[in-house]
Design a protein around this motif. Structure first.
Motif, short mmCIF file in Angstrom:
data_model
loop_
_atom_site.label_atom_id
_atom_site.label_comp_id
_atom_site.label_asym_id
_atom_site.label_seq_id
_atom_site.Cartn_x
_atom_site.Cartn_y
_atom_site.Cartn_z
N ASP A 60 -4.74 -55.71 -47.87
CA ASP A 60 -4.38 -54.30 -47.87
C ASP A 60 -5.61 -53.52 -48.29
OD1 ASP A 60 -1.67 -54.70 -47.16
OD2 ASP A 60 -1.19 -55.22 -49.25
N PRO A 61 -5.69 -52.22 -48.00
CA PRO A 61 -6.88 -51.45 -48.35
C PRO A 61 -7.28 -51.52 -49.83
CG PRO A 61 -5.57 -50.21 -46.81
CD PRO A 61 -4.76 -51.43 -47.19
N SER A 62 -6.33 -51.69 -50.71
CA SER A 62 -6.66 -51.72 -52.15
C SER A 62 -7.07 -53.11 -52.64
CB SER A 62 -5.45 -51.24 -52.95
OG SER A 62 -4.35 -52.10 -52.73
N ASP A 63 -6.95 -54.14 -51.80
CA ASP A 63 -7.31 -55.49 -52.21
C ASP A 63 -8.82 -55.64 -52.33
OD1 ASP A 63 -4.67 -56.38 -52.30
OD2 ASP A 63 -4.69 -57.00 -50.20
N ARG A 64 -9.23 -56.34 -53.35
CA ARG A 64 -10.65 -56.56 -53.60
C ARG A 64 -11.12 -57.79 -52.81
NH1 ARG A 64 -12.39 -54.21 -58.66
NH2 ARG A 64 -13.51 -56.11 -59.18
N VAL A 65 -12.33 -57.67 -52.26
CA VAL A 65 -12.91 -58.74 -51.45
C VAL A 65 -14.35 -58.97 -51.90
CG1 VAL A 65 -13.58 -59.44 -49.11
CG2 VAL A 65 -11.48 -58.11 -49.46
N VAL A 66 -14.74 -60.24 -52.05
CA VAL A 66 -16.10 -60.59 -52.46
C VAL A 66 -16.96 -60.89 -51.23
CG1 VAL A 66 -17.53 -62.35 -53.61
CG2 VAL A 66 -15.45 -61.51 -54.72
N LEU A 67 -18.12 -60.25 -51.18
CA LEU A 67 -19.20 -60.58 -50.25
C LEU A 67 -20.43 -60.85 -51.09
CD1 LEU A 67 -18.99 -57.76 -47.52
CD2 LEU A 67 -18.11 -60.10 -47.37
N PRO A 115 -27.48 -61.44 -49.81
CA PRO A 115 -27.31 -60.62 -48.62
C PRO A 115 -26.14 -61.12 -47.80
CG PRO A 115 -29.15 -62.13 -48.28
CD PRO A 115 -28.63 -62.36 -49.68
N TYR A 116 -25.39 -60.23 -47.25
CA TYR A 116 -24.18 -60.57 -46.51
C TYR A 116 -24.36 -60.27 -45.03
CZ TYR A 116 -23.73 -55.59 -47.26
OH TYR A 116 -24.00 -54.24 -47.32
N TYR A 117 -23.47 -60.84 -44.23
CA TYR A 117 -23.47 -60.57 -42.80
C TYR A 117 -22.92 -59.16 -42.61
CZ TYR A 117 -22.30 -61.09 -37.84
OH TYR A 117 -22.19 -60.91 -36.49
N PHE A 118 -23.72 -58.26 -42.02
CA PHE A 118 -23.37 -56.85 -41.96
C PHE A 118 -22.03 -56.58 -41.28
CE2 PHE A 118 -25.29 -57.48 -37.87
CZ PHE A 118 -24.68 -56.56 -37.03
N ASN A 119 -21.65 -57.41 -40.30
CA ASN A 119 -20.37 -57.17 -39.61
C ASN A 119 -19.18 -57.45 -40.52
OD1 ASN A 119 -21.20 -56.11 -37.19
ND2 ASN A 119 -21.17 -58.05 -36.11
N HIS A 120 -19.34 -58.28 -41.54
CA HIS A 120 -18.24 -58.50 -42.47
C HIS A 120 -17.95 -57.22 -43.26
CE1 HIS A 120 -18.75 -63.15 -42.52
NE2 HIS A 120 -18.08 -62.72 -41.48
N LEU A 121 -19.00 -56.57 -43.76
CA LEU A 121 -18.79 -55.30 -44.46
C LEU A 121 -18.21 -54.26 -43.51
CD1 LEU A 121 -18.91 -53.54 -46.96
CD2 LEU A 121 -21.30 -53.03 -46.38
N MET A 122 -18.74 -54.19 -42.31
CA MET A 122 -18.25 -53.23 -41.33
C MET A 122 -16.77 -53.45 -41.04
SD MET A 122 -19.88 -52.20 -37.64
CE MET A 122 -19.65 -53.81 -36.94
N ALA A 123 -16.35 -54.70 -40.90
CA ALA A 123 -14.94 -55.00 -40.65
C ALA A 123 -14.08 -54.55 -41.82
CB ALA A 123 -14.75 -56.49 -40.39
N LEU A 124 -14.55 -54.78 -43.03
CA LEU A 124 -13.79 -54.34 -44.21
C LEU A 124 -13.71 -52.82 -44.26
CD1 LEU A 124 -15.28 -56.95 -46.67
CD2 LEU A 124 -12.87 -56.80 -45.99
N GLN A 125 -14.79 -52.14 -43.91
CA GLN A 125 -14.77 -50.68 -43.89
C GLN A 125 -13.81 -50.15 -42.82
OE1 GLN A 125 -19.00 -50.21 -43.37
NE2 GLN A 125 -19.31 -49.75 -45.55
N MET A 126 -13.84 -50.78 -41.64
CA MET A 126 -12.97 -50.33 -40.53
C MET A 126 -11.50 -50.51 -40.85
SD MET A 126 -14.89 -51.65 -37.03
CE MET A 126 -13.68 -52.90 -36.92
N THR A 127 -11.18 -51.52 -41.64
CA THR A 127 -9.78 -51.82 -41.94
C THR A 127 -9.30 -51.20 -43.25
OG1 THR A 127 -10.40 -53.91 -42.97
CG2 THR A 127 -9.84 -53.98 -40.62
N GLY A 128 -10.16 -50.42 -43.90
CA GLY A 128 -9.74 -49.70 -45.10
C GLY A 128 -10.08 -50.38 -46.41
N SER A 129 -10.67 -51.56 -46.37
CA SER A 129 -10.97 -52.29 -47.61
C SER A 129 -12.42 -52.12 -48.07
CB SER A 129 -10.68 -53.79 -47.43
OG SER A 129 -9.33 -53.99 -47.18
#
Length: 127
Positions: A19-26, A29-43
């Motif tokens: 859910d958007p409020s759930d915390r996720v660890v990256l 340096p991280y794979y940029f598309n992982h952060l982008m996916a989290l941003q697109m989905t509200g997290s």
């Protein structure tokens, strides 16, 4: 699940598990598309950035253990093996430890092994 690629699969995983409020660890340096996916989905605002060892570029699993035992523990931890962008491969022991830490904390471990079939160096095992 059949997808058009690993990026779509990751977005599907995030939409299914977080859910958007759930915390996720990256780990940086991280794979940029992982952060982008989290941003697109509200997290995107709930991402916790873990650090890697400056010499080895391996994720700091001691830090992960601390954050997973905190009162605001993440719901999901993301590891890429071998890492994109560094190319560093996690050892079997590191993957097992991360898995055990997440299991004990009740967190999802998403292990992105996109390059597993192309990489045959130390750390990544095919079993």
């Amino acid at each position: 699940m059949v997808t058009a690629g690993a990026n779509q699969a990751f977005v599907n995983v995030v939409l299914t598990l977080c859910d958007p409020s759930d915390r996720v660890v990256l780990f940086r340096p991280y794979y940029f598309n992982h952060l982008m996916a989290l941003q697109m989905t509200g997290s995107g605002r709930s991402v916790i950035f873990g650090e890697c060892n400056a010499q080895t570029l391996h994720p700091d699993l001691d830090w992960l253990e601390q954050i997973l035992s905190s009162s605001e523990r993440p719901k999901m931890v993301v590891l890429v093996n071998p890492c994109n962008p560094t190319g560093v491969a996690l050892s079997r022991e590191e993957v097992i430890r991360a898995s055990q830490l997440c299991q004990e904390a009740g967190a999802w471990l998403v292990l992105d092994n996109t390059y597993e079939v192309r990489y045959r160096g130390p750390g990544v095992e095919a079993d």
